[in-house]
Write a protein that holds these residues in place. Structure first.
Motif, PDB file in Angstrom:
ATOM      1  N   TYR A 114       0.841  -1.196   0.000  1.00 16.34           N
ATOM      2  CA  TYR A 114       0.000   0.000   0.000  1.00 16.34           C
ATOM      3  C   TYR A 114       0.878   1.250   0.000  1.00 16.34           C
ATOM      4  O   TYR A 114       2.067   1.206   0.338  1.00 16.34           O
ATOM      5  CB  TYR A 114      -0.907   0.015   1.238  1.00 16.34           C
ATOM      6  CG  TYR A 114      -1.775  -1.205   1.372  1.00 16.34           C
ATOM      7  CD1 TYR A 114      -2.920  -1.373   0.588  1.00 16.34           C
ATOM      8  CD2 TYR A 114      -1.453  -2.201   2.300  1.00 16.34           C
ATOM      9  CE1 TYR A 114      -3.721  -2.493   0.720  1.00 16.34           C
ATOM     10  CE2 TYR A 114      -2.253  -3.332   2.433  1.00 16.34           C
ATOM     11  CZ  TYR A 114      -3.379  -3.472   1.638  1.00 16.34           C
ATOM     12  OH  TYR A 114      -4.173  -4.578   1.771  1.00 16.34           O
ATOM     13  N   THR A 115       0.256   2.376  -0.363  1.00 21.01           N
ATOM     14  CA  THR A 115       0.976   3.641  -0.396  1.00 21.01           C
ATOM     15  C   THR A 115       0.620   4.445   0.849  1.00 21.01           C
ATOM     16  O   THR A 115      -0.469   5.030   0.934  1.00 21.01           O
ATOM     17  CB  THR A 115       0.614   4.455  -1.656  1.00 21.01           C
ATOM     18  OG1 THR A 115       0.762   3.627  -2.811  1.00 21.01           O
ATOM     19  CG2 THR A 115       1.525   5.672  -1.781  1.00 21.01           C
ATOM     20  N   ASP A 154      -3.168   6.104  -0.462  1.00 15.82           N
ATOM     21  CA  ASP A 154      -3.763   5.072  -1.301  1.00 15.82           C
ATOM     22  C   ASP A 154      -5.284   5.280  -1.322  1.00 15.82           C
ATOM     23  O   ASP A 154      -5.803   6.233  -0.748  1.00 15.82           O
ATOM     24  CB  ASP A 154      -3.393   3.685  -0.750  1.00 15.82           C
ATOM     25  CG  ASP A 154      -3.239   2.650  -1.863  1.00 15.82           C
ATOM     26  OD1 ASP A 154      -4.059   2.678  -2.789  1.00 15.82           O
ATOM     27  OD2 ASP A 154      -2.306   1.824  -1.782  1.00 15.82           O
TER      28      ASP A 154
END
Length: 275
Positions: A114-115, A154
């Motif tokens: 994930y970001t 995200d």
């Protein structure tokens, strides 16, 4: 007789979202002190952040830190507390969740999927750039004990996926104004508020009624607002006001931040026949 107990968020509520000023609320805060009405801070901020801020606010009441992860009760209040609490100098400490180190460890293997950026991944300069905090306050914000904020970039769907991954470990993610907060599943502004409300109720005589009022502006305030007798949503200049499920009586202030906070406090004091 009726007693009033106030619970308030800070950022975007008692403090202006952009400037962190509480000037428009000073008069209403003084009214609470005049009538000996406790005003409980219920915030995502840390204990260390609140030390200097409480001095500025002349705040002497208990306070809840890191989104309901812990309650600090000044010993000088002399409250009759029936359960054993941790002795931390000038305060009694009630905790509701795991330590920060455990939360960081649980998400180390998720950084590639994930970001997001955790506080522990940021430098002081990074945090200053994101929040506009001074260097001193940014350092204080990083001194967390029970939660780990993430700058989530995200999608909302990805955030929900991470929530599902962490759920079996007893960890939740609460979305705040700027950050999403990793924390224990029992760490919640509402749980901490209810625990402290019972403590205050226990101090009263049998014929005394305790009314709770909660003020907040973000998603992480929904639980607290939904459990209060008087829920007040403070209008925000940066995001849509959160909806409070099953509470058609929730107020939305006309003004933003501390100005709306003061209007709500004054209105309740008048309605209760205090002002």
């Amino acid at each position: 007789m009726t007693s009033l107990l106030i619970f308030t968020d800070l950022d975007g509520t008692l403090l202006d979202h952009h400037t962190y000023s509480f000037a428009p609320a000073k008069s209403a805060m003084l009214s609470l002190k005049t009538f000996a009405i406790p005003c409980i801070i219920n915030t995502s901020k840390t204990f260390h952040e609140l030390l200097s801020l409480r001095k500025e606010l002349n705040h002497l009441d208990p306070f809840i830190v890191e989104n309901g992860s812990a309650v600090y009760i000044p010993k000088q209040l002399g409250l009759d507390i029936q359960e054993p609490l941790e002795d931390v100098g000038e305060y009694w400490l009630k905790t509701f969740g795991p330590k920060r180190k455990e939360l960081i460890h649980m998400t180390d293997d998720q950084l590639d999927q994930y970001t997001f950026q955790r506080f522990s991944d940021m430098s002081v300069d990074d945090l200053i750039r994101v929040t506009g905090l001074s260097e001193e306050n940014a350092k204080l914000a990083m001194q967390r004990q029970f939660t780990e904020p993430m700058l989530w970039t995200d999608s909302n769907q990805a955030l929900q996926s991470l929530r599902e991954h962490l759920k079996p470990f007893g960890v939740q993610i609460q979305k705040g104004g700027r950050f999403s907060h990793l924390m224990g599943e029992k760490c919640d502004k509402a749980n901490a508020m209810l625990w402290l409300t019972k403590l205050y109720q226990d101090q009263l005589l049998e014929d005394q009624e305790l009314i709770t009022m909660a003020l907040g502006d973000g998603e992480n305030d929904i639980g607290m607002l939904s459990k209060a007798d008087i829920p007040v949503v403070i209008r925000s200049p940066v995001h849509v006001p959160p909806e409070i499920p099953n509470r058609s009586d929730a107020w939305l202030t006309d003004d933003y931040g501390p100005k709306g906070w003061a209007q709500a406090i004054n209105q309740v004091l008048e309605k209760q026949g205090i002002l």
